[in-house]
Write a protein that holds these residues in place. Sequence first.
Motif, PDB file in Angstrom:
ATOM      1  N   GLY A   9     -24.071  -4.033   6.379  1.00  0.00           N
ATOM      2  CA  GLY A   9     -23.543  -3.024   5.448  1.00  0.00           C
ATOM      3  C   GLY A   9     -21.945  -3.102   5.586  1.00  0.00           C
ATOM      4  O   GLY A   9     -21.344  -3.061   4.431  1.00  0.00           O
ATOM      5  N   TYR A  10     -21.464  -3.180   6.903  1.00  0.00           N
ATOM      6  CA  TYR A  10     -20.068  -3.377   6.926  1.00  0.00           C
ATOM      7  C   TYR A  10     -19.613  -4.610   6.457  1.00  0.00           C
ATOM      8  O   TYR A  10     -18.668  -4.852   5.498  1.00  0.00           O
ATOM      9  N   GLY A  11     -20.186  -5.502   6.285  1.00  0.00           N
ATOM     10  CA  GLY A  11     -19.924  -7.091   5.871  1.00  0.00           C
ATOM     11  C   GLY A  11     -20.011  -6.906   4.294  1.00  0.00           C
ATOM     12  O   GLY A  11     -18.879  -7.577   3.669  1.00  0.00           O
ATOM     13  N   PHE A  12     -20.911  -6.326   3.802  1.00  0.00           N
ATOM     14  CA  PHE A  12     -21.031  -6.117   2.378  1.00  0.00           C
ATOM     15  C   PHE A  12     -20.024  -5.340   1.687  1.00  0.00           C
ATOM     16  O   PHE A  12     -19.513  -5.725   0.791  1.00  0.00           O
ATOM     17  N   VAL A  13     -19.485  -4.170   2.370  1.00  0.00           N
ATOM     18  CA  VAL A  13     -18.456  -3.489   2.000  1.00  0.00           C
ATOM     19  C   VAL A  13     -17.092  -4.316   1.870  1.00  0.00           C
ATOM     20  O   VAL A  13     -16.381  -4.303   1.086  1.00  0.00           O
ATOM     21  N   CYS A  14     -17.109  -5.000   3.025  1.00  0.00           N
ATOM     22  CA  CYS A  14     -15.850  -5.923   2.983  1.00  0.00           C
ATOM     23  C   CYS A  14     -15.666  -7.057   2.094  1.00  0.00           C
ATOM     24  O   CYS A  14     -14.603  -7.110   1.449  1.00  0.00           O
ATOM     25  N   ILE A  15     -16.785  -7.478   1.843  1.00  0.00           N
ATOM     26  CA  ILE A  15     -16.828  -8.693   0.831  1.00  0.00           C
ATOM     27  C   ILE A  15     -16.745  -7.973  -0.404  1.00  0.00           C
ATOM     28  O   ILE A  15     -15.844  -8.456  -1.472  1.00  0.00           O
ATOM     29  N   SER A  16     -17.183  -6.975  -0.904  1.00  0.00           N
ATOM     30  CA  SER A  16     -16.894  -6.075  -2.004  1.00  0.00           C
ATOM     31  C   SER A  16     -15.432  -5.778  -2.344  1.00  0.00           C
ATOM     32  O   SER A  16     -15.122  -5.813  -3.291  1.00  0.00           O
ATOM     33  N   ALA A  17     -15.045  -5.158  -1.373  1.00  0.00           N
ATOM     34  CA  ALA A  17     -13.514  -4.714  -1.350  1.00  0.00           C
ATOM     35  C   ALA A  17     -12.688  -5.980  -1.598  1.00  0.00           C
ATOM     36  O   ALA A  17     -11.591  -6.010  -2.480  1.00  0.00           O
ATOM     37  N   LEU A  18     -12.945  -7.019  -0.804  1.00  0.00           N
ATOM     38  CA  LEU A  18     -12.121  -8.418  -0.990  1.00  0.00           C
ATOM     39  C   LEU A  18     -12.449  -8.841  -2.555  1.00  0.00           C
ATOM     40  O   LEU A  18     -11.406  -9.195  -3.266  1.00  0.00           O
ATOM     41  N   SER A  19     -13.632  -8.768  -3.086  1.00  0.00           N
ATOM     42  CA  SER A  19     -13.689  -9.170  -4.524  1.00  0.00           C
ATOM     43  C   SER A  19     -13.040  -8.255  -5.500  1.00  0.00           C
ATOM     44  O   SER A  19     -12.357  -8.762  -6.414  1.00  0.00           O
ATOM     45  N   LEU A  20     -12.819  -7.002  -5.131  1.00  0.00           N
ATOM     46  CA  LEU A  20     -12.433  -6.063  -6.094  1.00  0.00           C
ATOM     47  C   LEU A  20     -10.771  -6.428  -6.140  1.00  0.00           C
ATOM     48  O   LEU A  20     -10.135  -6.250  -7.030  1.00  0.00           O
ATOM     49  N   ALA A  21     -10.303  -6.586  -4.888  1.00  0.00           N
ATOM     50  CA  ALA A  21      -8.987  -6.984  -4.865  1.00  0.00           C
ATOM     51  C   ALA A  21      -8.506  -8.417  -5.495  1.00  0.00           C
ATOM     52  O   ALA A  21      -7.246  -8.478  -6.041  1.00  0.00           O
ATOM     53  N   TRP A  22      -9.509  -9.313  -5.435  1.00  0.00           N
ATOM     54  CA  TRP A  22      -9.330 -10.571  -5.991  1.00  0.00           C
ATOM     55  C   TRP A  22      -9.214 -10.414  -7.543  1.00  0.00           C
ATOM     56  O   TRP A  22      -8.393 -10.986  -8.176  1.00  0.00           O
ATOM     57  N   VAL A  23      -9.976  -9.616  -8.205  1.00  0.00           N
ATOM     58  CA  VAL A  23     -10.181  -9.294  -9.558  1.00  0.00           C
ATOM     59  C   VAL A  23      -8.817  -8.671 -10.266  1.00  0.00           C
ATOM     60  O   VAL A  23      -8.282  -8.887 -11.134  1.00  0.00           O
ATOM     61  N   ALA A  24      -8.379  -7.501  -9.336  1.00  0.00           N
ATOM     62  CA  ALA A  24      -7.497  -6.759  -9.336  1.00  0.00           C
ATOM     63  C   ALA A  24      -5.936  -7.767  -9.615  1.00  0.00           C
ATOM     64  O   ALA A  24      -5.152  -7.758 -10.506  1.00  0.00           O
ATOM     65  N   ALA A  25      -5.892  -8.764  -8.714  1.00  0.00           N
ATOM     66  CA  ALA A  25      -4.726  -9.393  -8.597  1.00  0.00           C
ATOM     67  C   ALA A  25      -4.831 -10.506  -9.773  1.00  0.00           C
ATOM     68  O   ALA A  25      -3.755 -10.732 -10.250  1.00  0.00           O
ATOM     69  N   MET A  26      -6.006 -10.987 -10.233  1.00  0.00           N
ATOM     70  CA  MET A  26      -6.168 -11.700 -11.261  1.00  0.00           C
ATOM     71  C   MET A  26      -5.642 -11.148 -12.583  1.00  0.00           C
ATOM     72  O   MET A  26      -5.082 -11.766 -13.627  1.00  0.00           O
ATOM     73  N   ALA A  27      -6.052  -9.757 -12.547  1.00  0.00           N
ATOM     74  CA  ALA A  27      -5.592  -8.988 -13.926  1.00  0.00           C
ATOM     75  C   ALA A  27      -4.314  -8.737 -13.778  1.00  0.00           C
ATOM     76  O   ALA A  27      -3.697  -8.886 -14.955  1.00  0.00           O
ATOM     77  N   TRP A  28      -3.474  -8.672 -12.840  1.00  0.00           N
ATOM     78  CA  TRP A  28      -2.021  -8.425 -12.646  1.00  0.00           C
ATOM     79  C   TRP A  28      -1.349  -9.900 -13.089  1.00  0.00           C
ATOM     80  O   TRP A  28      -0.335  -9.885 -13.927  1.00  0.00           O
ATOM     81  N   TYR A  29      -1.804 -10.849 -12.719  1.00  0.00           N
ATOM     82  CA  TYR A  29      -1.346 -12.039 -12.705  1.00  0.00           C
ATOM     83  C   TYR A  29      -1.421 -12.622 -14.138  1.00  0.00           C
ATOM     84  O   TYR A  29      -0.619 -13.166 -15.067  1.00  0.00           O
ATOM     85  N   ASN A  30      -2.885 -12.618 -14.743  1.00  0.00           N
ATOM     86  CA  ASN A  30      -3.236 -13.274 -15.797  1.00  0.00           C
ATOM     87  C   ASN A  30      -4.529 -12.606 -16.319  1.00  0.00           C
ATOM     88  O   ASN A  30      -5.643 -13.098 -15.943  1.00  0.00           O
ATOM     89  N   PRO A  31      -4.670 -11.742 -17.063  1.00  0.00           N
ATOM     90  CA  PRO A  31      -5.555 -11.014 -17.749  1.00  0.00           C
ATOM     91  C   PRO A  31      -6.493 -11.949 -18.223  1.00  0.00           C
ATOM     92  O   PRO A  31      -7.622 -11.551 -18.378  1.00  0.00           O
ATOM     93  N   GLN A  32      -6.105 -12.903 -18.993  1.00  0.00           N
ATOM     94  CA  GLN A  32      -7.299 -13.936 -19.751  1.00  0.00           C
ATOM     95  C   GLN A  32      -8.134 -14.540 -18.740  1.00  0.00           C
ATOM     96  O   GLN A  32      -9.087 -14.666 -19.069  1.00  0.00           O
TER      97      GLN A  32
END
Length: 62
Positions: A9-32
Amino acid sequence: MKKIFSYAGYGFVCISALSLAWVAAMAWYNPQSVMDLVHVTLNNTDALSSIRGVYGAVWAFR
């Protein structure tokens, strides 16, 4: 057995948080690049700003 589920469960939450952070960084850098994940082309600047606001702000307000 209980510890295995706890760590999983802890691993799943960490992977989910990292995925969310990655998509957010992509959106700031290049929304396309975010929309390329679902094969959609953004043609105007309002759409680019909307994607940046929605997906980029998700991480800021977690």
